[in-house]
Design a protein around this motif. Structure first.
Motif, PDB file in Angstrom:
ATOM      1  N   LEU A 153     110.712  63.301 -53.398  1.00 47.48           N
ATOM      2  CA  LEU A 153     109.854  63.619 -53.129  1.00 47.48           C
ATOM      3  C   LEU A 153     108.720  64.016 -54.470  1.00 47.48           C
ATOM      4  O   LEU A 153     109.665  65.009 -54.999  1.00 47.48           O
ATOM      5  N   ASP A 154     107.731  63.701 -54.809  1.00 47.59           N
ATOM      6  CA  ASP A 154     107.050  64.692 -55.304  1.00 47.59           C
ATOM      7  C   ASP A 154     106.305  65.172 -54.688  1.00 47.59           C
ATOM      8  O   ASP A 154     105.356  65.052 -54.390  1.00 47.59           O
ATOM      9  N   PHE A 155     105.854  67.114 -55.578  1.00 44.21           N
ATOM     10  CA  PHE A 155     104.863  68.091 -54.665  1.00 44.21           C
ATOM     11  C   PHE A 155     103.558  68.675 -55.896  1.00 44.21           C
ATOM     12  O   PHE A 155     104.521  68.577 -57.144  1.00 44.21           O
ATOM     13  N   ASP A 156     102.468  68.855 -54.904  1.00 41.04           N
ATOM     14  CA  ASP A 156     101.909  69.530 -56.418  1.00 41.04           C
ATOM     15  C   ASP A 156     102.092  71.034 -56.106  1.00 41.04           C
ATOM     16  O   ASP A 156     101.801  71.565 -54.812  1.00 41.04           O
ATOM     17  N   ILE A 157     102.730  71.590 -56.860  1.00 43.03           N
ATOM     18  CA  ILE A 157     103.683  72.702 -56.514  1.00 43.03           C
ATOM     19  C   ILE A 157     103.694  73.787 -57.739  1.00 43.03           C
ATOM     20  O   ILE A 157     104.209  72.539 -58.575  1.00 43.03           O
ATOM     21  N   ASN A 188     103.398  66.519 -60.380  1.00 50.01           N
ATOM     22  CA  ASN A 188     104.563  65.848 -59.608  1.00 50.01           C
ATOM     23  C   ASN A 188     105.871  66.758 -60.571  1.00 50.01           C
ATOM     24  O   ASN A 188     105.732  66.609 -61.467  1.00 50.01           O
ATOM     25  N   LYS A 189     106.305  67.645 -58.713  1.00 49.99           N
ATOM     26  CA  LYS A 189     107.033  68.225 -59.409  1.00 49.99           C
ATOM     27  C   LYS A 189     108.673  67.957 -58.431  1.00 49.99           C
ATOM     28  O   LYS A 189     108.056  67.869 -57.420  1.00 49.99           O
ATOM     29  N   ARG A 190     109.134  66.814 -59.031  1.00 50.28           N
ATOM     30  CA  ARG A 190     109.981  65.848 -58.513  1.00 50.28           C
ATOM     31  C   ARG A 190     111.142  66.103 -58.240  1.00 50.28           C
ATOM     32  O   ARG A 190     112.003  67.229 -58.441  1.00 50.28           O
ATOM     33  N   VAL A 191     111.511  66.807 -56.834  1.00 51.24           N
ATOM     34  CA  VAL A 191     113.200  66.572 -55.777  1.00 51.24           C
ATOM     35  C   VAL A 191     113.714  65.136 -55.774  1.00 51.24           C
ATOM     36  O   VAL A 191     113.081  64.443 -54.776  1.00 51.24           O
TER      37      VAL A 191
END
Ligand SMILES: [Zn+2]
Length: 238
Positions: free
Chosen positions: A129-133, A227-230
């Motif tokens: 998942l990519d997060f706006d964080i 897009n910070k990807r986990v």
């Protein structure tokens, strides 16, 4: 439009069906157990078996142009199927079950990382998942521990439907900015993990989150400003 058997029973591995159309993209059937690529989840692979026993590998499944239509992509070297013929469908269950476990794991993880989701993908060996964080707020060890603690609650999942109007009235349900829930039929499917998550989703999920067993975080990295990807894998997967 084809009857989407996986929507009511994601555990259906096989079914009989009739060929409705054959065209350059692939084969359409009157009903199917093959999930088409969508919502970040890879399309199913498997085989269709003709009445004479010939197995034709299906190498991918995609959405067709019409609403709820599904295109099964046969191996290009296989003999051509004929409209009207009866087939037995068999999905590659080990692959699909891994997709279901990882897909459901992303629902759980999206409740551990509280931020808008800007992207996602599920393949049989890993999911992300990519997060706006702010990336400094993402801690692999913490995400892993908290996600696995929720998985250990062993909660049964539920599928419900709401109308488009009900969804419009509850925008907080939509976490994913890049993938809007499928509309057009007047109703939207929701996946509910009681006490953990509730969001629109047309994918395939496990019946109980205990089936995920556990996840590990493979890596966290920046794929752009929003897009910070986990990236995760199932515990026990190579
Ligand atoms: Zn889902």
């Amino acid at each position: 439009m084809s009857e989407l058997l996986f929507r009511d029973d994601a555990y259906l591995k096989s079914a009989s069906a009739r060929v409705r159309a054959v065209h350059e993209r692939g084969v359409e059937l009157d009903r199917t157990v093959f999930y088409p690529l969508g919502g970040g989840q890879a399309g199913d692979m498997g085989a269709v078996v003709r009445s004479d026993g010939t197995r034709i590998p299906i190498i991918d499944t995609r959405k067709g142009e019409a609403f709820d239509s599904v295109v099964h992509v046969p191996d290009p070297s296989a003999p051509r199927l004929e409209p009207g013929e009866e087939l037995t469908l068999e999905i590659d269950w080990a692959r699909r079950y891994a997709l279901m476990r990882l897909h459901t794991a992303l629902h759980v993880m999206s409740c551990v990382v509280v931020a808008p989701v800007t992207g996602g993908n599920i393949s049989p060996d890993k999911a992300r998942l990519d997060f706006d964080i702010d990336i400094n707020l993402l801690n692999a060890e913490k995400i892993e521990r908290e996600t696995n603690a929720l998985i250990a609650r062993a909660v049964a999942t539920e599928t419900t439907w709401i109308t488009d109007e009900e969804l419009d009235a509850r925008p907080e349900l939509v976490k994913t900015m890049s993938v809007q829930p499928p509309r057009g039929a007047g109703r939207v499917r929701l996946l509910k993990i009681p006490g953990i998550d509730l969001q629109p989703c047309g994918g395939t999920h496990v019946r109980n989150i205990a089936e995920i067993e556990g996840i590990r975080v493979l890596r966290i990295r920046s794929e752009g400003k929003r897009n910070k990807r986990v990236e995760i894998a199932l515990v026990g997967a190579p």
